[in-house]
Design a protein around this motif. Structure first.
Motif, PDB file in Angstrom:
ATOM      1  N   LYS A  92       0.832  -1.204   0.000  1.00  0.00           N
ATOM      2  CA  LYS A  92       0.000   0.000   0.000  1.00  0.00           C
ATOM      3  C   LYS A  92       0.868   1.256   0.000  1.00  0.00           C
ATOM      4  O   LYS A  92       0.592   2.224  -0.721  1.00  0.00           O
ATOM      5  N   MET A  93       1.947   1.237   0.798  1.00  0.00           N
ATOM      6  CA  MET A  93       2.866   2.363   0.850  1.00  0.00           C
ATOM      7  C   MET A  93       3.573   2.555  -0.486  1.00  0.00           C
ATOM      8  O   MET A  93       3.768   3.676  -0.950  1.00  0.00           O
ATOM      9  N   ALA A 126       2.476   1.676  -3.477  1.00  0.00           N
ATOM     10  CA  ALA A 126       1.536   2.231  -4.442  1.00  0.00           C
ATOM     11  C   ALA A 126       1.323   3.725  -4.206  1.00  0.00           C
ATOM     12  O   ALA A 126       1.243   4.521  -5.137  1.00  0.00           O
ATOM     13  N   SER A 127       1.242   4.111  -2.939  1.00  0.00           N
ATOM     14  CA  SER A 127       1.067   5.519  -2.595  1.00  0.00           C
ATOM     15  C   SER A 127       2.278   6.343  -2.998  1.00  0.00           C
ATOM     16  O   SER A 127       2.160   7.452  -3.522  1.00  0.00           O
ATOM     17  N   GLU A 128       3.480   5.782  -2.798  1.00  0.00           N
ATOM     18  CA  GLU A 128       4.703   6.500  -3.139  1.00  0.00           C
ATOM     19  C   GLU A 128       4.894   6.620  -4.631  1.00  0.00           C
ATOM     20  O   GLU A 128       5.437   7.598  -5.130  1.00  0.00           O
ATOM     21  N   GLY A 173       2.520   6.990  -6.721  1.00  0.00           N
ATOM     22  CA  GLY A 173       1.668   8.112  -7.102  1.00  0.00           C
ATOM     23  C   GLY A 173       2.299   9.439  -6.741  1.00  0.00           C
ATOM     24  O   GLY A 173       2.209  10.419  -7.479  1.00  0.00           O
ATOM     25  N   THR A 174       2.996   9.464  -5.604  1.00  0.00           N
ATOM     26  CA  THR A 174       3.686  10.687  -5.184  1.00  0.00           C
ATOM     27  C   THR A 174       4.836  11.014  -6.116  1.00  0.00           C
ATOM     28  O   THR A 174       5.087  12.167  -6.441  1.00  0.00           O
ATOM     29  N   ASN A 220      10.721   9.304  -2.965  1.00  0.00           N
ATOM     30  CA  ASN A 220      10.387   7.885  -2.876  1.00  0.00           C
ATOM     31  C   ASN A 220      11.103   7.242  -1.698  1.00  0.00           C
ATOM     32  O   ASN A 220      12.257   7.525  -1.439  1.00  0.00           O
TER      33      ASN A 220
END
Length: 259
Positions: free
Chosen positions: A231-232, A234-236, A238-239, A246
């Motif tokens: 989850k982290m 995938a979130s990163e 996107g960031t 990253n």
């Protein structure tokens, strides 16, 4: 032939008793050299004999108990993963052969570190009494190291990893998921108390039941951490697309390294 009803339930119970006791007996047989000196230590009143028994146990543990226990965890892993209808003997000795080097090297590290910490603890608590706080810190670190053994054997049985990563992740997982580790410790302590009252359990279930509970808690904790890491990630990602920095959580890649 498949039994149903009461006979079916009785058959499944006896089948599991055979699996648990069979794997437990294999573990004991493969640990006989270590267990011999453990029994000598327990029954002897001679301090010299007891001291020599401790030394022999320390020397033999990495080459006997650690490979035997990692093999037992290989069997427990199959049960937790839902693969119960397998030959316990084949799974045990396959795990023993495949994991011998990793468990032996890990055993050398753990045994050496435990010996050093026990010696330091005794020195600070008995000889350097003005530094007893350091002795207490040593005791806490020793307990963490001992508890991490449950995760070490689970990792050995579950992943193809270098010994350094196995040790590192076993200790980190103990610190990151203390509740799961605590559940395993509580179960082991309770089972040990029951075994003390009914000594025959040490031959027919103590090791296997402990391995099953330890791997069950390891698997639950590790799956939770992997889900969180994905989850982290995938979130990163996107960031990163928006120009952010990253970072990543270091965990073994289950798809590539899982056994």
């Amino acid at each position: 032939m498949e039994y149903k009803g009461l006979m079916g339930g009785f058959y499944k119970i006896t089948e599991w008793i055979m699996r648990i006791s069979g794997s437990n007996l294999l573990w004991i047989v493969c640990s006989i050299p270590f267990l011999f000196f453990l029994m000598t230590y327990g029954i002897s009143a001679d301090e010299a004999v007891r001291a020599s028994s401790v030394w022999f146990m320390g020397i033999l543990a990495p080459f006997t108990v650690f490979p035997a226990t990692s093999a037992l965890f290989s069997v427990a892993r199959k049960w937790v993963m839902g693969e119960a209808d397998l030959s316990v003997i084949k799974v045990y000795f396959k795990g023993y052969k495949e994991n011998y080097k990793q468990s032996m090297l890990g055993g050398l590290f753990y045994t050496l570190l435990i010996v050093i910490m026990v010696v330091d603890y005794n020195v600070y608590m008995k000889e350097l009494k003005n530094l007893q706080i350091i002795g207490m810190i040593m005791l806490v670190l020793l307990l963490v190291l001992f508890i991490s053994l449950f995760n070490f054997f689970s990792l050995v049985a579950h992943y193809h990893l270098k010994v350094t990563l196995l040790i590192k992740n076993s200790i980190l997982l103990t610190l990151i998921s203390p509740l799961r580790s605590l559940y395993t410790v509580i179960f082991t302590v309770v089972l040990a108390m029951v075994t003390f009252k009914f000594p025959w359990l040490i031959f027919f279930g103590f090791g296997s039941l402990t391995a099953y509970m330890a791997f069950f808690n390891f698997n639950a904790a590790y799956n939770k951490l992997q889900a969180k890491a994905e989850k982290m990630k995938a979130s990163e990602e996107g960031t990163d697309q928006e120009g952010g920095e990253n970072s990543s959580l270091e965990l073994p890649d289950g798809k590539n390294s899982e056994k």
